[in-house]
Scaffold this motif. Structure first.
Motif, PDB file in Angstrom:
ATOM      1  N   GLY A 245       2.633  14.579  38.727  1.00  0.00           N
ATOM      2  CA  GLY A 245       3.882  14.865  39.429  1.00  0.00           C
ATOM      3  C   GLY A 245       4.072  14.028  40.674  1.00  0.00           C
ATOM      4  O   GLY A 245       4.844  14.387  41.570  1.00  0.00           O
ATOM      5  N   ASN A 246       3.385  12.897  40.740  1.00  0.00           N
ATOM      6  CA  ASN A 246       3.437  12.050  41.929  1.00  0.00           C
ATOM      7  C   ASN A 246       3.184  10.614  41.516  1.00  0.00           C
ATOM      8  O   ASN A 246       2.126  10.299  40.949  1.00  0.00           O
ATOM      9  CB  ASN A 246       2.387  12.512  42.945  1.00  0.00           C
ATOM     10  N   LEU A 247       4.133   9.722  41.793  1.00  0.00           N
ATOM     11  CA  LEU A 247       4.010   8.319  41.382  1.00  0.00           C
ATOM     12  C   LEU A 247       2.896   7.604  42.147  1.00  0.00           C
ATOM     13  O   LEU A 247       2.202   6.751  41.588  1.00  0.00           O
ATOM     14  CB  LEU A 247       5.338   7.596  41.578  1.00  0.00           C
ATOM     15  N   THR A 248       2.743   7.936  43.416  1.00  0.00           N
ATOM     16  CA  THR A 248       1.733   7.247  44.218  1.00  0.00           C
ATOM     17  C   THR A 248       0.329   7.528  43.693  1.00  0.00           C
ATOM     18  O   THR A 248      -0.477   6.603  43.485  1.00  0.00           O
ATOM     19  CB  THR A 248       1.832   7.677  45.686  1.00  0.00           C
ATOM     20  N   ARG A 249       0.015   8.802  43.463  1.00  0.00           N
ATOM     21  CA  ARG A 249      -1.313   9.143  42.962  1.00  0.00           C
ATOM     22  C   ARG A 249      -1.526   8.605  41.555  1.00  0.00           C
ATOM     23  O   ARG A 249      -2.624   8.145  41.203  1.00  0.00           O
ATOM     24  CB  ARG A 249      -1.501  10.676  42.978  1.00  0.00           C
ATOM     25  N   ALA A 250      -0.481   8.636  40.715  1.00  0.00           N
ATOM     26  CA  ALA A 250      -0.606   8.108  39.358  1.00  0.00           C
ATOM     27  C   ALA A 250      -0.860   6.604  39.397  1.00  0.00           C
ATOM     28  O   ALA A 250      -1.691   6.082  38.637  1.00  0.00           O
ATOM     29  CB  ALA A 250       0.657   8.415  38.564  1.00  0.00           C
ATOM     30  N   ALA A 251      -0.175   5.902  40.267  1.00  0.00           N
ATOM     31  CA  ALA A 251      -0.367   4.446  40.382  1.00  0.00           C
ATOM     32  C   ALA A 251      -1.777   4.135  40.861  1.00  0.00           C
ATOM     33  O   ALA A 251      -2.433   3.222  40.343  1.00  0.00           O
ATOM     34  CB  ALA A 251       0.676   3.862  41.340  1.00  0.00           C
TER      35      ALA A 251
ATOM     36  N   VAL B 140      12.960  13.221  37.386  1.00  0.00           N
ATOM     37  CA  VAL B 140      13.868  13.458  38.507  1.00  0.00           C
ATOM     38  C   VAL B 140      13.032  13.367  39.763  1.00  0.00           C
ATOM     39  O   VAL B 140      12.019  14.049  39.909  1.00  0.00           O
ATOM     40  CB  VAL B 140      14.530  14.853  38.408  1.00  0.00           C
ATOM     41  N   ARG B 141      13.437  12.483  40.673  1.00  0.00           N
ATOM     42  CA  ARG B 141      12.676  12.280  41.900  1.00  0.00           C
ATOM     43  C   ARG B 141      13.099  13.278  42.967  1.00  0.00           C
ATOM     44  O   ARG B 141      14.285  13.547  43.149  1.00  0.00           O
ATOM     45  CB  ARG B 141      12.841  10.847  42.401  1.00  0.00           C
ATOM     46  N   GLY B 142      12.106  13.812  43.679  1.00  0.00           N
ATOM     47  CA  GLY B 142      12.370  14.758  44.756  1.00  0.00           C
ATOM     48  C   GLY B 142      11.588  14.397  45.989  1.00  0.00           C
ATOM     49  O   GLY B 142      10.852  13.402  46.023  1.00  0.00           O
ATOM     50  N   ALA B 143      11.704  15.251  47.006  1.00  0.00           N
ATOM     51  CA  ALA B 143      11.039  14.951  48.277  1.00  0.00           C
ATOM     52  C   ALA B 143       9.522  15.026  48.156  1.00  0.00           C
ATOM     53  O   ALA B 143       8.799  14.324  48.867  1.00  0.00           O
ATOM     54  CB  ALA B 143      11.529  15.931  49.349  1.00  0.00           C
ATOM     55  N   ARG B 144       9.018  15.857  47.246  1.00  0.00           N
ATOM     56  CA  ARG B 144       7.570  16.046  47.127  1.00  0.00           C
ATOM     57  C   ARG B 144       6.968  15.341  45.917  1.00  0.00           C
ATOM     58  O   ARG B 144       5.799  15.545  45.601  1.00  0.00           O
ATOM     59  CB  ARG B 144       7.245  17.534  47.046  1.00  0.00           C
ATOM     60  N   GLY B 145       7.758  14.544  45.217  1.00  0.00           N
ATOM     61  CA  GLY B 145       7.215  13.848  44.055  1.00  0.00           C
ATOM     62  C   GLY B 145       8.248  13.747  42.949  1.00  0.00           C
ATOM     63  O   GLY B 145       9.461  13.655  43.213  1.00  0.00           O
TER      64      GLY B 145
END
Length: 325
Positions: free
Chosen positions: A19-25, A52-57
């Protein structure tokens, strides 16, 4: 249409799980920009938004959830297939039926462990079909079956035998059947099963209905112990109950079960030295067990004859005169 790159699907699945692009990357050693580009390529190919992008991921859309549910099991299977398998000769994992474990193997297992203390053995109870290609931690299995399983090697351990058995409480309540009257007693089973073979082989008339039908051998024997009816007992399961006095066999007559007990294993386990030791021990135990089974257990009919009470006939004046009374 060209195939989508596997790396992009793996990146999509990682983002879906976290649920988070940064951690997945980071988990894929990519930049967030590179991962976003891969996901966007999949979205353009499908013509649907996946996140769907949101403030927390990020969170999956309905289309993204549907895609993830379709591909996740396959990606997990690929990951398992690529993991190196560490084969330890001092560790052995066996899958087997719970009923066979409790009635036959576990009571004998202390002898094996005492003789081979260096071998760590793990038993996994399972009644279903085991996929050895997927369950790579399992080295072998013990199964009751026809002896042929595609892609597996099978070592015959021993045959099984069946004969009517009942609880002492039921026999005390209803009396003792003969081969001819057995069909009038409450029987556990189902029409058209092994009971049909029994009556065809040894005579008597099968019942019009059975008192209960259970789809599991262990439950059938348990029902017999509780006095519900007479079960066509399979000796591997019934023998411990007979020795404990909870069941008794009714006749010396018996016949061979449809299937037999086998040790089965995939080709990858051929060189497992711990399995070779366990196989040799199983075969020795099976030989001893079969020799004991060649002598049917003492059945209730024999016990009844041994304790038969001879009634004294009533005396009359005539009999007293004959006896000199």
């Amino acid at each position: 249409m060209s195939r989508p790159p596997l790396q992009a699907l793996i990146g999509f699945a990682a983002a879906a799980r976290m649920g988070n692009l940064t951690r997945a990357a980071e988990s894929m050693h990519l930049t967030v920009s590179a991962l976003s580009h891969q996901i966007r390529a999949i979205e353009e190919r499908l013509g649907r938004r996946l996140f769907v992008r949101g403030a927390r991921g990020v969170r999956l859309t309905d289309d993204g959830q549907a895609l993830y549910e379709r591909i996740a099991p396959h990606l997990d299977a690929i990951e398992r297939a690529l993991q190196p398998r560490v084969c330890r000769d001092d560790s052995l994992t066996i899958t087997l039926m719970p009923s066979f474990a409790s009635s036959w193997l576990v009571p004998r297992l202390p002898r094996f462990l005492a003789a081979h203390p260096q071998l760590e053995i793990s038993l996994q109870s399972n009644i279903g079909v085991v996929d050895f290609a997927r369950e790579t931690v399992i080295d072998a299995g013990i199964r009751f079956g026809p002896g042929k399983w595609p892609g597996l090697e099978a070592v015959h351990l021993f045959d099984d035998w069946v004969t009517p058995t009942a609880s002492p409480a039921l026999l005390e309540r209803l009396g003792y059947p003969t081969l001819q009257t057995l069909g009038s007693f409450p029987l556990l089973g189902a029409p058209g099963g092994r009971w049909s073979e029994w009556f065809a082989e040894f005579g008597g008339t099968p019942p019009e209905r059975f008192v209960a039908i259970l789809d599991d051998s262990e439950n059938l024997h348990r029902a017999a112990v509780e006095g519900l009816g007479i079960v066509l007992g399979r000796m591997t399961l019934a023998r411990p109950l007979i020795e404990a006095g909870r069941l008794v066999t009714l006749f010396d007559e018996r016949f061979k079960a449809e299937f037999a007990h086998y040790l089965v294993f995939p080709p990858r386990s051929r060189g497992h030295r711990g399995l070779a030791v366990f196989r040799d021990w199983l075969l020795e135990e099976a030989q001893v067990y079969e020799a004991a089974e060649a002598i049917p257990p003492r059945h209730v009919g024999a016990a009844r004859k041994a304790t038969k009470v001879v009634k004294t006939p009533k005396t009359t004046p005539a009999t007293r005169r004959r006896k000199g009374g």
